[in-house]
Design an enzyme around this catalytic site. Structure first.
Site, PDB file in Angstrom:
ATOM      1  N   ARG A  23     -11.641 -22.601  67.815  1.00 22.91           N
ATOM      2  CA  ARG A  23     -12.154 -22.221  66.686  1.00 22.91           C
ATOM      3  C   ARG A  23     -13.533 -22.005  66.433  1.00 22.91           C
ATOM      4  NH1 ARG A  23     -11.132 -28.432  64.595  1.00 22.91           N
ATOM      5  NH2 ARG A  23     -12.100 -28.519  66.495  1.00 22.91           N
ATOM      6  N   GLU A  28     -23.600 -31.990  67.230  1.00 22.94           N
ATOM      7  CA  GLU A  28     -24.266 -32.986  66.437  1.00 22.94           C
ATOM      8  C   GLU A  28     -25.929 -32.402  66.545  1.00 22.94           C
ATOM      9  OE1 GLU A  28     -24.277 -36.837  67.922  1.00 22.94           O
ATOM     10  OE2 GLU A  28     -21.997 -37.144  67.746  1.00 22.94           O
ATOM     11  N   GLN A  46     -36.760 -36.255  54.675  1.00 23.06           N
ATOM     12  CA  GLN A  46     -36.548 -35.238  53.727  1.00 23.06           C
ATOM     13  C   GLN A  46     -36.080 -33.993  54.555  1.00 23.06           C
ATOM     14  OE1 GLN A  46     -39.582 -33.932  50.870  1.00 23.06           O
ATOM     15  NE2 GLN A  46     -39.349 -32.014  51.342  1.00 23.06           N
ATOM     16  N   ASP A  47     -35.024 -33.404  54.117  1.00 24.31           N
ATOM     17  CA  ASP A  47     -34.461 -32.164  54.788  1.00 24.31           C
ATOM     18  C   ASP A  47     -34.640 -31.009  53.978  1.00 24.31           C
ATOM     19  OD1 ASP A  47     -31.203 -33.154  56.178  1.00 24.31           O
ATOM     20  OD2 ASP A  47     -33.316 -33.531  56.876  1.00 24.31           O
ATOM     21  N   ARG A  59     -43.818 -17.309  56.974  1.00 22.25           N
ATOM     22  CA  ARG A  59     -44.097 -18.396  56.094  1.00 22.25           C
ATOM     23  C   ARG A  59     -45.137 -19.434  57.135  1.00 22.25           C
ATOM     24  NH1 ARG A  59     -40.107 -19.976  51.860  1.00 22.25           N
ATOM     25  NH2 ARG A  59     -38.659 -18.108  51.893  1.00 22.25           N
ATOM     26  N   HIS A  62     -49.044 -23.829  58.336  1.00 20.53           N
ATOM     27  CA  HIS A  62     -49.011 -24.676  56.983  1.00 20.53           C
ATOM     28  C   HIS A  62     -49.123 -26.196  57.757  1.00 20.53           C
ATOM     29  CE1 HIS A  62     -46.473 -22.151  54.249  1.00 20.53           C
ATOM     30  NE2 HIS A  62     -47.567 -21.599  54.453  1.00 20.53           N
ATOM     31  N   LYS A  72     -41.721 -32.585  62.259  1.00 20.27           N
ATOM     32  CA  LYS A  72     -40.839 -31.693  61.938  1.00 20.27           C
ATOM     33  C   LYS A  72     -39.763 -31.755  63.140  1.00 20.27           C
ATOM     34  CE  LYS A  72     -43.737 -29.565  58.588  1.00 20.27           C
ATOM     35  NZ  LYS A  72     -44.930 -28.445  58.365  1.00 20.27           N
ATOM     36  N   HIS A 119     -47.696 -25.430  61.459  1.00 20.73           N
ATOM     37  CA  HIS A 119     -46.357 -24.777  61.591  1.00 20.73           C
ATOM     38  C   HIS A 119     -46.037 -23.651  60.854  1.00 20.73           C
ATOM     39  CE1 HIS A 119     -41.838 -24.742  60.693  1.00 20.73           C
ATOM     40  NE2 HIS A 119     -41.989 -24.356  61.984  1.00 20.73           N
ATOM     41  N   TYR A 132     -35.179 -27.834  58.253  1.00 23.30           N
ATOM     42  CA  TYR A 132     -35.870 -28.951  59.121  1.00 23.30           C
ATOM     43  C   TYR A 132     -35.845 -30.199  58.314  1.00 23.30           C
ATOM     44  CZ  TYR A 132     -39.539 -26.214  56.344  1.00 23.30           C
ATOM     45  OH  TYR A 132     -40.159 -25.805  55.240  1.00 23.30           O
ATOM     46  N   ASP A 143     -50.927 -30.651  50.771  1.00 25.36           N
ATOM     47  CA  ASP A 143     -50.538 -29.493  51.596  1.00 25.36           C
ATOM     48  C   ASP A 143     -51.587 -28.601  51.732  1.00 25.36           C
ATOM     49  OD1 ASP A 143     -48.294 -26.668  50.459  1.00 25.36           O
ATOM     50  OD2 ASP A 143     -48.354 -27.647  52.381  1.00 25.36           O
ATOM     51  N   ASP A 170     -50.020 -18.078  51.274  1.00 23.71           N
ATOM     52  CA  ASP A 170     -50.374 -17.708  52.566  1.00 23.71           C
ATOM     53  C   ASP A 170     -51.347 -16.522  52.758  1.00 23.71           C
ATOM     54  OD1 ASP A 170     -46.976 -18.646  53.784  1.00 23.71           O
ATOM     55  OD2 ASP A 170     -48.637 -19.641  53.375  1.00 23.71           O
TER      56      ASP A 170
HETATM   57  C1  LIG Z   1     -42.826 -27.292  51.437  1.00 17.85           C
HETATM   58  C2  LIG Z   1     -41.991 -27.727  49.951  1.00 17.85           C
HETATM   59  C3  LIG Z   1     -42.234 -26.781  48.837  1.00 17.85           C
HETATM   60  N1  LIG Z   1     -41.394 -27.171  47.795  1.00 17.85           N
HETATM   61  C4  LIG Z   1     -41.636 -26.201  46.872  1.00 17.85           C
HETATM   62  C5  LIG Z   1     -42.876 -25.694  46.433  1.00 17.85           C
HETATM   63  C6  LIG Z   1     -42.819 -24.284  45.693  1.00 17.85           C
HETATM   64  O1  LIG Z   1     -42.469 -24.347  44.500  1.00 17.85           O
HETATM   65  C7  LIG Z   1     -41.813 -23.905  46.593  1.00 17.85           C
HETATM   66  C8  LIG Z   1     -41.991 -23.008  47.731  1.00 17.85           C
HETATM   67  O2  LIG Z   1     -42.984 -23.863  48.598  1.00 17.85           O
HETATM   68  P1  LIG Z   1     -43.930 -23.177  49.792  1.00 17.85           P
HETATM   69  O3  LIG Z   1     -44.338 -21.803  49.223  1.00 17.85           O
HETATM   70  O4  LIG Z   1     -44.920 -24.078  50.472  1.00 17.85           O
HETATM   71  O5  LIG Z   1     -42.802 -22.886  50.757  1.00 17.85           O
HETATM   72  P2  LIG Z   1     -42.924 -22.374  52.251  1.00 17.85           P
HETATM   73  O6  LIG Z   1     -43.848 -21.156  52.339  1.00 17.85           O
HETATM   74  O7  LIG Z   1     -41.623 -22.107  52.926  1.00 17.85           O
HETATM   75  O8  LIG Z   1     -43.813 -23.598  52.980  1.00 17.85           O
HETATM   76  C9  LIG Z   1     -43.030 -24.429  54.039  1.00 17.85           C
HETATM   77  O9  LIG Z   1     -43.154 -23.414  55.263  1.00 17.85           O
HETATM   78  C10 LIG Z   1     -43.614 -24.030  56.332  1.00 17.85           C
HETATM   79  C11 LIG Z   1     -43.106 -23.061  57.656  1.00 17.85           C
HETATM   80  C12 LIG Z   1     -43.551 -25.552  56.518  1.00 17.85           C
HETATM   81  O10 LIG Z   1     -43.376 -26.088  57.775  1.00 17.85           O
HETATM   82  C13 LIG Z   1     -43.727 -26.467  55.376  1.00 17.85           C
HETATM   83  O11 LIG Z   1     -42.570 -27.447  55.279  1.00 17.85           O
HETATM   84  C14 LIG Z   1     -43.739 -25.627  54.096  1.00 17.85           C
HETATM   85  O12 LIG Z   1     -45.104 -25.452  53.877  1.00 17.85           O
HETATM   86  O13 LIG Z   1     -40.911 -25.114  46.987  1.00 17.85           O
HETATM   87  C15 LIG Z   1     -41.085 -28.369  47.535  1.00 17.85           C
HETATM   88  O14 LIG Z   1     -40.641 -28.637  46.580  1.00 17.85           O
HETATM   89  N2  LIG Z   1     -41.038 -29.175  48.497  1.00 17.85           N
HETATM   90  C16 LIG Z   1     -41.305 -28.873  49.601  1.00 17.85           C
HETATM   91  O15 LIG Z   1     -41.199 -29.731  50.600  1.00 17.85           O
END
Ligand SMILES: Cc1cn([C@H]2C[C@H](O)[C@@H](COP(=O)(O)OP(=O)(O)O[C@H]3O[C@H](C)C(=O)[C@H](O)[C@H]3O)O2)c(=O)[nH]c1=O
Length: 188
Positions: A23, A28, A46-47, A59, A62, A72, A119, A132, A143, A170
């Site tokens: 299949r 895991e 948190q996932d 991205r 961070h 992570k 990261h 993650y 943040d 960013d």
């Molecule tokens: C990280 C995060 C974001 N948000 C909300 C906040 C914003 O409204 C939206 C997008 O957030 P952001 O632009 O920070 O998402 P990424 O640019 O993917 O950031 C992540 O990307 C890099 C690679 C990482 O390792 C971090 O986990 C994280 O910084 O999701 C949430 O509600 N919960 C969260 O844990």
């Protein structure tokens, strides 16, 4: 599960076993007890999942500062990406150094990144999904971001990033020269 070290102390490349059959396969992708047997005892709480539509989406880089620093466990659920970790533990012999690993739905590999590292990733295929686990909750006040293309870090993203799809956060991230890391290295 295969576990291999990287040149950054604590950052590990994990390859979970896939049980193939006619299949497809079963895997895991995380098992708390199995990881604890290997000394990797993280209480993930948190996932996260994000979809990046365009190839060359970046991205990062961070971090979350203490008291909500995050370790992570990163994998790719669809497509492919180059995942990057940068050591920002003051006093670390590898401070400011980086590693990258290609994670893809096809190779099933995962990167375990402890607290004290930046990261980020660049997508290598359209519609790439990253998944993650984090061992602390999202904390906007903790943040932070450093420019993904900062010359003092010098990450090789494997392609021209001048046209990278970026968030405003960013695009306006601080330089590494201006960055004052909240993390201290302690010899293990
Ligand atoms: C990280 C995060 C974001 N948000 C909300 C906040 C914003 O409204 C939206 C997008 O957030 P952001 O632009 O920070 O998402 P990424 O640019 O993917 O950031 C992540 O990307 C890099 C690679 C990482 O390792 C971090 O986990 C994280 O910084 O999701 C949430 O509600 N919960 C969260 O844990």
């Amino acid at each position: 599960m295969e576990i291999s070290k990287t040149k950054l102390d604590g950052v590990l490349l994990l390859t979970p076993k896939r049980h193939g059959d006619a299949r497809g396969y079963f895997c895991e992708t995380w098992n708390k007890a199995r990881m604890a047997e290997q000394g990797l005892d993280y209480d993930f709480v948190q996932d996260n999942q994000s979809l990046s539509a365009e190839v060359g989406t970046v991205r990062g880089l961070h971090f979350q500062s203490p008291p909500h620093a995050q370790a992570k466990l990163v994998r790719c659920g669809r497509g492919a990406l180059l995942d990057v970790a940068v050591d920002i533990r003051k006093g670390s012999p590898t401070y400011g150094q980086w590693i990258s690993e290609e994670l893809s739905a096809e190779n099933g590999r995962q990167l375990l990144i402890p607290e004290g590292f930046l990261h980020g990733f660049i997508t290598l295929m359209p519609d790439t999904e990253i998944l993650y686990k984090c061992n602390d909750y999202y904390s906007p006040e903790c943040d932070g971001a450093v420019r993904f293309d900062d010359p003092d870090i010098g990450v090789d993203w494997g392609s021209d990033t001048s046209g990278a799809t970026l968030s405003t956060k960013d695009a306006n991230a601080q330089s590494f020269a201006d960055f004052n890391s909240p993390f201290e290295w302690t010899a293990s």
